[in-house]
Design a protein around this motif. Structure first.
Motif, PDB file in Angstrom:
ATOM      1  N   SER A 107       0.809  -1.221   0.000  1.00  0.00           N
ATOM      2  CA  SER A 107       0.000   0.000   0.000  1.00  0.00           C
ATOM      3  C   SER A 107       0.843   1.271   0.000  1.00  0.00           C
ATOM      4  O   SER A 107       0.392   2.316  -0.471  1.00  0.00           O
ATOM      5  N   LEU A 129      -7.549  -3.488 -10.204  1.00  0.00           N
ATOM      6  CA  LEU A 129      -7.084  -2.111 -10.293  1.00  0.00           C
ATOM      7  C   LEU A 129      -6.714  -1.526  -8.938  1.00  0.00           C
ATOM      8  O   LEU A 129      -5.899  -0.614  -8.849  1.00  0.00           O
ATOM      9  N   LYS A 130      -7.285  -2.055  -7.869  1.00  0.00           N
ATOM     10  CA  LYS A 130      -7.031  -1.493  -6.542  1.00  0.00           C
ATOM     11  C   LYS A 130      -5.569  -1.601  -6.128  1.00  0.00           C
ATOM     12  O   LYS A 130      -5.121  -0.897  -5.219  1.00  0.00           O
ATOM     13  N   GLN A 133      -4.165   1.692  -6.869  1.00  0.00           N
ATOM     14  CA  GLN A 133      -5.061   2.797  -6.501  1.00  0.00           C
ATOM     15  C   GLN A 133      -4.301   3.953  -5.864  1.00  0.00           C
ATOM     16  O   GLN A 133      -4.608   5.120  -6.117  1.00  0.00           O
ATOM     17  N   THR A 134      -3.288   3.638  -5.055  1.00  0.00           N
ATOM     18  CA  THR A 134      -2.551   4.709  -4.379  1.00  0.00           C
ATOM     19  C   THR A 134      -1.841   5.615  -5.373  1.00  0.00           C
ATOM     20  O   THR A 134      -1.785   6.829  -5.182  1.00  0.00           O
ATOM     21  N   LEU A 136      -2.795   6.218  -8.408  1.00  0.00           N
ATOM     22  CA  LEU A 136      -3.798   6.976  -9.155  1.00  0.00           C
ATOM     23  C   LEU A 136      -4.236   8.233  -8.410  1.00  0.00           C
ATOM     24  O   LEU A 136      -4.755   9.170  -9.025  1.00  0.00           O
ATOM     25  N   LEU A 137      -4.026   8.249  -7.107  1.00  0.00           N
ATOM     26  CA  LEU A 137      -4.415   9.418  -6.314  1.00  0.00           C
ATOM     27  C   LEU A 137      -3.414  10.566  -6.451  1.00  0.00           C
ATOM     28  O   LEU A 137      -3.693  11.676  -6.016  1.00  0.00           O
ATOM     29  N   SER A 156     -14.753   3.730 -12.491  1.00  0.00           N
ATOM     30  CA  SER A 156     -14.299   4.961 -11.849  1.00  0.00           C
ATOM     31  C   SER A 156     -14.315   4.853 -10.338  1.00  0.00           C
ATOM     32  O   SER A 156     -13.479   5.450  -9.653  1.00  0.00           O
ATOM     33  N   ASP A 158     -13.407   2.439  -8.611  1.00  0.00           N
ATOM     34  CA  ASP A 158     -12.195   1.732  -8.186  1.00  0.00           C
ATOM     35  C   ASP A 158     -10.956   2.612  -8.250  1.00  0.00           C
ATOM     36  O   ASP A 158      -9.885   2.219  -7.768  1.00  0.00           O
ATOM     37  N   ILE A 159     -11.093   3.766  -8.882  1.00  0.00           N
ATOM     38  CA  ILE A 159      -9.949   4.658  -9.033  1.00  0.00           C
ATOM     39  C   ILE A 159      -9.890   5.657  -7.888  1.00  0.00           C
ATOM     40  O   ILE A 159      -8.945   5.708  -7.108  1.00  0.00           O
ATOM     41  N   SER A 160     -10.928   6.467  -7.799  1.00  0.00           N
ATOM     42  CA  SER A 160     -10.905   7.568  -6.837  1.00  0.00           C
ATOM     43  C   SER A 160     -12.304   8.158  -6.738  1.00  0.00           C
ATOM     44  O   SER A 160     -13.173   7.903  -7.576  1.00  0.00           O
TER      45      SER A 160
END
Length: 779
Positions: A107, A129-130, A133-134, A136-137, A156, A158-160
């Protein structure tokens, strides 16, 4: 294989501490990266370890790389990205992890990559995708490549839950069933690649609000597994922003159905339809593409497009029809007056007719490389008054009679290599085949059939602006190096680069003494592999500006120093595999500016210091020059071995301690004199003072015995006396003293702390003050 890099590097007592900014370790057998492998490489900005067998990277392995900007770990065997793998890489902007076996991403793996702009995770095993995810932020991330990772969903949620700054997103080659954007999380996305995604034609596009991707400019749907209905939905949802669309590997039937929909997107300016096995372009297919500027229909099976195929495209500037089956220039291109680039490479065109390029007055680039052209009509290029590049290479053109007469005044680059140019016709070579090409700067005539008879000054008449001429791989041959009546390049006053390498079938044999007459501004001359055994001393008297000379792969054995006197500005000299038995010709050659010398694979056994010193731009002695000179590269220097003397045979040249090669005459004189004097003195003492010597010996033994007994009774005040230079005092106080006295229990004697002021040193410190080591201690 373990990897270890130690900097600064020390060879033969010399330290090389110039900071390394770029390090390429790709294509090796490295299996892991350890903690200290990159220690002290604090100035490194680019590190490439791709194409190895790396399966593990220690946490902290990159801890010294605080200014690193690009890190390439692609094509390895990484399985896990741990928490602290990239912890200090705050300046990293590009990270490549593609083509690994990554399944686990912690993470906090990416949390310290505050400057990351580009992340490539293509061809891994992420599946969901998770796991990214970090990353993508991050608002600063602009490009994300996650193709071929087994993703089945892209949603979307799953992204943010907020907008991110991503501009490029590559989701290609994933078995996705759903692409769903139900929130405005990608407001800045410009390019989306969905090529070869989906599974069994069942991929669904879900974008309920068209404003969510309102800035999308470019979309790749090549080979996507979607129904025609879903693809239509996609194109219709982007009809207010899309400017570039790629629809390859979909098949002729699907393209027929989709092209009209695509062309109704009024913002669309670039359309690629390559690799669709299209055999025909009808008048209706692209009729609605009125706003197109670039059209690519390459790599299909086109034989004869309709005459009106492109008639509606009044703004078209670039048309790519390469890699098709066109046997002639299609009539469909005749009247596209807006066209500036026309690519017809890799077809089967066999002739160029008078009207093939009629009305294309704005054309600047015309590519006809690798066709079957044998016949060119004399006025075929008459309308191309703005043409700058003409590529006719790899055809079967036998003659250029009248082809360039009164046309192509703006042509700068003419490619004619790989043809059958040989014969002479009136108005052809003899009277200036290129006359009128007043702006031509580059002429490529390699791999033709021209002989020395063809290469005459009249052939190049009018080419006053020509700067580069390539005549390699022809059939030019001279039986002697006597003067020519008509030097071939005397009418080329601007020529800077001349290439005549590799003449067939037996080489050029000789270069006439005035072959280069008229080339007073020539900078580079390549005459490789010509079967030349010697040069006339006057060969280069006409080229005083010569900067680079390549005469490799010839049979010189030796060269004369006078050959180089007319070219004192020579900076690069290539003599690879020239059968040279000595380099002594360089002594007195007056090559004071020579900074690059390539002499691999020759027959000489000795490189003298005198020769090296005669080339001041190469600096001093050879080994120091090889290892330290930044402007000079000695190819394969680390593989050079010594042949002589016998006891050093096989020793690597750069590992050789050159001090052993020196003969110190002063040392030998002093040594021999001392030996003689000692012999005489020994004889005198033995005959006259031998009993006094025996007495002194026993007296000295008694002194040692007494000293030893007194030492046993005295307690040591100090374990060690530290002698150091004043510049090292901070290190002694901050590091050495705490370690030895604090951690290991030593008692040190320091002159600034333990000597009593005002007293001599020998009276301030007890005579029996130190022993060398303390059991169990480490320094």
């Amino acid at each position: 294989m373990k990897m270890k890099i130690t900097m600064p590097e020390i060879r033969n007592g010399t330290t090389y501490s110039q900071p390394i900014r770029s390090l390429d370790l790709s294509i090796n057998n490295i299996v892991m990266i350890k903690t200290f492998d990159f220690k002290d490489l604090s100035a490194l900005k680019s590190l490439n370890t791709s194409c190895n067998w790396i399966s593990h990277v220690d946490n902290g392995a990159f801890s010294d790389l605080v200014v690193l900007q690009e890190l390439n770990l692609a094509n390895n065997r990484l399985n896990t990205l741990s928490d602290h793998l990239f912890q200090v890489l705050g300046n990293l902007s590009v990270l490549r992890l593609d083509h690994n076996h990554i399944k686990i991403v912690s993470s906090s793996t990416f949390q310290n990559l505050f400057s990351l702009n580009v992340l490539n995770l293509t061809s891994n095993q992420l599946y969901v995708l998770k796991k990214v995810q970090t990353i993508l932020l991050f608002t600063h991330l602009q490009e994300l490549y996650i193709a071929s990772n087994g993703f089945t969903f892209f949603q979307s949620q799953d992204i943010s839950n907020k907008s991110i700054g991503l501009r490029v997103l590559d989701l290609s080659q994933n078995p996705m069933r759903i692409f769903r954007i139900t929130a405005d999380v990608l407001p800045k996305l410009h390019y989306l690649n969905l090529s070869y995604s989906g599974q069994n034609g069942s991929m669904t596009w879900d974008e309920p609000d068209r404003s969510f991707l309102s800035n999308m400019k470019s979309l790749n749907l090549s080979g996507v597994h979607m129904s025609l209905k879903e693809m239509s939905v996609v194109l219709q949802s982007l009809n207010s922003s899309l400017t570039s669309l790629i629809l390859s590997h979909l098949g002729e039937d699907r393209i027929t159905a989709l092209a009209n929909i695509a062309c109704h997107i009024t913002t669309l300016t670039t359309l690629s339809l390559h690799y669709n096995n299209m055999s025909f372009v009808s008048e209706e297919l692209l009729k609605s593409c009125t706003y197109l500027i670039k059209l690519d229909i390459s790599h299909n099976a086109l034989t004869h497009p309709s005459h009106q195929s492109f008639s509606s495209m009044k703004q078209l500037t670039t048309l790519d029809l390469s890699n098709n089956r066109l046997s002639s220039v299609p009539n469909a291109t005749h009247n596209i007056q807006s066209l500036t680039i026309l690519d017809l490479r890799y077809n089967t065109i066999n002739k160029l007719g008078s009207f093939n390029f009629a009305n294309l007055t704005g054309l600047t680039y015309l590519r006809l490389f690798h066709n079957e052209i044998t016949d060119i009509k004399g006025n075929v290029f008459q309308d191309l008054q703005d043409l700058k590049l003409l590529d006719l290479g790899r055809n079967s053109i036998p003659s250029l009679r009248y082809v360039f007469k009164n046309c192509l005044q703006k042509l700068e680059n003419l490619q004619l290599g790989g043809n059958m140019l040989r014969t002479i016709h009136k108005g052809d070579f003899e009277n200036g085949a290129f006359q009128g090409l007043v702006n031509l700067k580059m002429l490529h005539l390699a791999s033709n059939r021209m002989s020395q008879i063809n290469i005459r000054a009249t052939m190049f008449r009018g080419l006053t602006a020509l700067e580069t001429l390539d005549l390699s791989w022809n059939r030019i041959k001279y039986l002697h190096y006597g003067e020519l009546k008509s030097p071939p390049f005397s009418l080329l006053p601007s020529l800077k680069i001349l290439i005549i390498s590799a003449q067939h079938p037996f080489g050029m044999l000789n270069i006439p003494s005035n072959f280069l007459h008229g080339l007073k501004y020539l900078l580079a001359f390549s005459a490789r592999s010509l079967n030349i055994k010697s040069f006339h001393p006057d060969t280069f008297i006409h080229t005083p500006q010569l900067w680079s000379l390549d005469i490799s792969l010839n049979e010189f054995t030796a060269l004369s120093k006078e050959l180089f006197h007319p070219i004192p500005r020579l900076n690069r000299l290539y003599l690879f595999k020239a059968q040279l038995q000595s380099l002594d010709f360089l002594i007195g050659a007056n090559l004071t500016q020579l900074s690059y010398l390539q002499v691999r694979k020759n027959d000489f056994t000795v490189v003298s210091e005198t020769m090296i010193r005669s080339l001041p731009a190469l600096h001093a002695w050879f080994i120091q020059w090889v290892t330290t000179e930044n402007q000079t590269q000695v190819v394969d220097a680390y593989d050079f071995t010594c042949n002589y003397p016998v006891n050093l045979g096989g020793t690597k040249l750069l590992d050789l301690d050159t001090h052993y090669c020196s003969v110190d005459i002063g040392f030998y004189f002093i040594s021999s004199t001392s030996l003689v004097l000692l012999t005489l003195l020994g004889s005198f003492i033995y005959h006259l003072l031998r009993w006094q010597v025996v007495y002194a010996y026993y007296l000295f033994q008694a002194y040692l015995y007494d000293t030893k007994r007194r030492n046993v009774r005295v307690t040591h005040q100090y374990d060690a006396f530290v002698s150091y230079n004043g510049h090292d005092e901070p290190w002694v106080l901050r590091e050495l003293l705490p370690e030895l006295e604090g951690n290991q229990g030593w008692k040190l004697c320091l002159h600034h702390r333990d000597f009593q002021p005002g007293k001599p040193i020998e009276s301030s410190v007890p005579v029996h003050w130190c022993h060398t080591t303390k059991p169990g201690s480490q320094l």
